[in-house]
Design an enzyme around this catalytic site. Structure first.
Site, PDB file in Angstrom:
ATOM      1  N   LEU A  75       0.813  -1.224   0.000  1.00 19.96           N
ATOM      2  CA  LEU A  75       0.000   0.000   0.000  1.00 19.96           C
ATOM      3  C   LEU A  75       0.847   1.276   0.000  1.00 19.96           C
ATOM      4  O   LEU A  75       0.510   2.254   0.679  1.00 19.96           O
ATOM      5  CB  LEU A  75      -0.970  -0.005   1.195  1.00 19.96           C
ATOM      6  N   ASN A 125     -11.154   0.544   1.408  1.00 26.19           N
ATOM      7  CA  ASN A 125     -10.413  -0.710   1.243  1.00 26.19           C
ATOM      8  C   ASN A 125     -10.502  -1.491   2.550  1.00 26.19           C
ATOM      9  O   ASN A 125      -9.753  -1.225   3.489  1.00 26.19           O
ATOM     10  CB  ASN A 125      -8.962  -0.389   0.843  1.00 26.19           C
ATOM     11  N   CYS A 128      -7.442  -5.421   1.710  1.00 22.81           N
ATOM     12  CA  CYS A 128      -6.060  -5.711   1.297  1.00 22.81           C
ATOM     13  C   CYS A 128      -5.521  -6.837   2.174  1.00 22.81           C
ATOM     14  O   CYS A 128      -5.560  -6.740   3.394  1.00 22.81           O
ATOM     15  CB  CYS A 128      -5.180  -4.470   1.440  1.00 22.81           C
ATOM     16  N   GLY A 242      -9.864 -10.683 -12.063  1.00 15.39           N
ATOM     17  CA  GLY A 242      -9.563 -11.536 -13.205  1.00 15.39           C
ATOM     18  C   GLY A 242     -10.293 -11.195 -14.492  1.00 15.39           C
ATOM     19  O   GLY A 242     -10.316 -12.004 -15.423  1.00 15.39           O
TER      20      GLY A 242
HETATM   21  C1  LIG Z   1      -0.044  -4.342  -7.893  1.00 13.31           C
HETATM   22  C2  LIG Z   1      -1.414  -4.276  -7.291  1.00 13.31           C
HETATM   23  C3  LIG Z   1      -1.708  -3.273  -6.375  1.00 13.31           C
HETATM   24  C4  LIG Z   1      -2.980  -3.187  -5.794  1.00 13.31           C
HETATM   25  N1  LIG Z   1      -3.254  -2.184  -4.904  1.00 13.31           N
HETATM   26  C5  LIG Z   1      -4.516  -2.068  -4.385  1.00 13.31           C
HETATM   27  C6  LIG Z   1      -4.846  -0.986  -3.519  1.00 13.31           C
HETATM   28  O1  LIG Z   1      -4.055  -0.093  -3.239  1.00 13.31           O
HETATM   29  N2  LIG Z   1      -6.107  -0.957  -3.014  1.00 13.31           N
HETATM   30  C7  LIG Z   1      -7.071  -1.900  -3.315  1.00 13.31           C
HETATM   31  O2  LIG Z   1      -8.209  -1.812  -2.830  1.00 13.31           O
HETATM   32  N3  LIG Z   1      -6.775  -2.921  -4.161  1.00 13.31           N
HETATM   33  C8  LIG Z   1      -5.536  -3.023  -4.690  1.00 13.31           C
HETATM   34  N4  LIG Z   1      -5.241  -4.041  -5.551  1.00 13.31           N
HETATM   35  C9  LIG Z   1      -6.297  -5.030  -5.879  1.00 13.31           C
HETATM   36  C10 LIG Z   1      -7.012  -4.667  -7.182  1.00 13.31           C
HETATM   37  O3  LIG Z   1      -7.663  -3.423  -7.098  1.00 13.31           O
HETATM   38  C11 LIG Z   1      -8.061  -5.753  -7.528  1.00 13.31           C
HETATM   39  O4  LIG Z   1      -9.029  -5.821  -6.502  1.00 13.31           O
HETATM   40  C12 LIG Z   1      -7.431  -7.132  -7.681  1.00 13.31           C
HETATM   41  O5  LIG Z   1      -6.163  -7.069  -8.288  1.00 13.31           O
HETATM   42  C13 LIG Z   1      -8.333  -8.076  -8.484  1.00 13.31           C
HETATM   43  O6  LIG Z   1      -8.559  -7.558  -9.780  1.00 13.31           O
HETATM   44  P1  LIG Z   1      -7.683  -8.039 -11.056  1.00 13.31           P
HETATM   45  O7  LIG Z   1      -7.689  -9.531 -11.060  1.00 13.31           O
HETATM   46  O8  LIG Z   1      -8.390  -7.419 -12.223  1.00 13.31           O
HETATM   47  O9  LIG Z   1      -6.308  -7.496 -10.862  1.00 13.31           O
HETATM   48  C14 LIG Z   1      -3.975  -4.138  -6.149  1.00 13.31           C
HETATM   49  C15 LIG Z   1      -3.671  -5.150  -7.078  1.00 13.31           C
HETATM   50  C16 LIG Z   1      -2.424  -5.228  -7.650  1.00 13.31           C
HETATM   51  C17 LIG Z   1      -2.140  -6.316  -8.656  1.00 13.31           C
END
Ligand SMILES: Cc1cc2nc3c(=O)[nH]c(=O)nc-3n(C[C@H](O)[C@H](O)[C@H](O)COP(=O)(O)O)c2cc1C
Length: 303
Positions: A75, A125, A128, A242
């Site tokens: 974060l 959030n 996390c 995903g």
């Molecule tokens: C590198 C990275 C950083 C992330 N940082 C945050 C964040 O700061 N706050 C949050 O709520 N989710 C964060 N996420 C989660 C994403 O917002 C999302 O919920 C999660 O990756 C699932 O979606 P996706 O499969 O499309 O990546 C992060 C994900 C990744 C890969």
């Protein structure tokens, strides 16, 4: 008549249903502008804390054989006051501010700091999976969730979204606590706690050992959560996890999501993913004879 991509997440109206997920490119107004002009209906900021956070040392992200990522960025963010100043010039980009904290006052203090910025919603959030005392540790405590949501709701008229994930408390209890306290919408889901080990060093690869799994491996789980939430509660849902194609996006809409967020797929396909998904949804709507997104939300639950 051309079908419309306009969608409503409760009081939040978007021109297009696909938005940027928190933590991916969500750190500067220039990038937000670029993403909005490239087809994103809204952008969610990196999760912001009351003070700047450095995050974890490298390695913080690892690509999995067969698709998907495990990350423990920790974060890292510039802090809410700095970020609020940075987005003050914003005129037309629909920005959702993601907030992370441990106690209700962390969240209400940050909301106050954004009162001069143009934001369309806050996303809390609560999910996390790899930083102590925030995120999932907060989401796992439904009583704390209730206090946080009511405090934020009393501090602003801007809609508030709770982002939930899979922790040790059943996530539906977190959803229920947030709804009891007046939340406007739910984002489901965040990354799922995971680990990767290097066989030569015989040690976990990420400096934090545990990280959050994202990308294609979590899609069926995220989809299941959206389906379950929409079957049990009358609350607008934003699907996340995903999603990389228009078919994925439609699956979430048919399961009950009013909008969707894209994270990892941007790492795989760059920002073309927004317009590719918009185009695919439009063509599907034409083929099937739908004129509005609303007509398709939750159709998969029909018996
Ligand atoms: C590198 C990275 C950083 C992330 N940082 C945050 C964040 O700061 N706050 C949050 O709520 N989710 C964060 N996420 C989660 C994403 O917002 C999302 O919920 C999660 O990756 C699932 O979606 P996706 O499969 O499309 O990546 C992060 C994900 C990744 C890969």
């Amino acid at each position: 008549m051309e079908p419309s991509l306009v969608t409503s997440i409760g009081k939040i109206q978007l021109e297009r249903p696909v938005m940027l997920a928190s933590g991916i490119l969500g750190i500067s107004l220039d990038v937000f502008n670029r993403l909005y002009r490239s087809g994103a209906g809204a952008v969610v900021s990196k999760s912001l804390s009351t003070e700047p956070w450095d995050g974890y040392p490298n390695p913080t992200i690892f690509g999995i054989n067969g698709g998907g990522w495990i990350n423990a960025v920790g974060l890292s963010n510039p802090g809410a006051p700095n970020f609020a100043k940075m987005i003050e010039p914003n005129k037309d980009v629909p920005i959702i501010i993601s907030l992370v904290g441990s106690i209700p006052e962390d969240f209400s203090t940050m909301v106050e700091q954004f009162k001069n910025s143009k934001v369309i919603a806050y996303e809390l959030n609560l999910s996390c999976p790899h930083v102590a005392k925030v995120g999932l540790e907060v989401g796992d405590d439904p009583e704390l969730v209730k206090k946080i949501v009511s405090t934020v709701k009393n501090s602003t008229n801007v809609p508030v979204i709770a982002k939930v994930g899979l922790g040790t408390t059943h996530y539906l209890n977190t959803v229920s606590a947030a709804i009891d306290s007046g939340i406007d919408a739910i984002t489901a889901i965040n990354t799922i706690r995971a680990i990767a080990i290097d066989v030569e060093t015989q040690r976990p690869i990420l400096s934090n050992k545990f990280g959050g799994l994202s990308g294609t491996p979590i899609k069926p789980i995220a989809l299941r959560c959206v389906y379950e939430i929409s079957s049990k509660y009358d609350i607008p849902i934003i699907g996340c996890g995903g999603i990389s194609t228009w078919e994925d996006a439609l699956e979430f809409i048919l399961a009950g999501a009013s909008a969707i967020q894209i994270g990892s797929a941007i790492g795989d396909n760059w920002i073309h993913v927004f317009n590719d998904i918009n185009k695919g949804i439009l063509q599907y709507m034409k083929r099937k004879g739908y004129s509005k997104i609303d007509e398709m939300i939750g159709l998969a639950k029909k018996s």
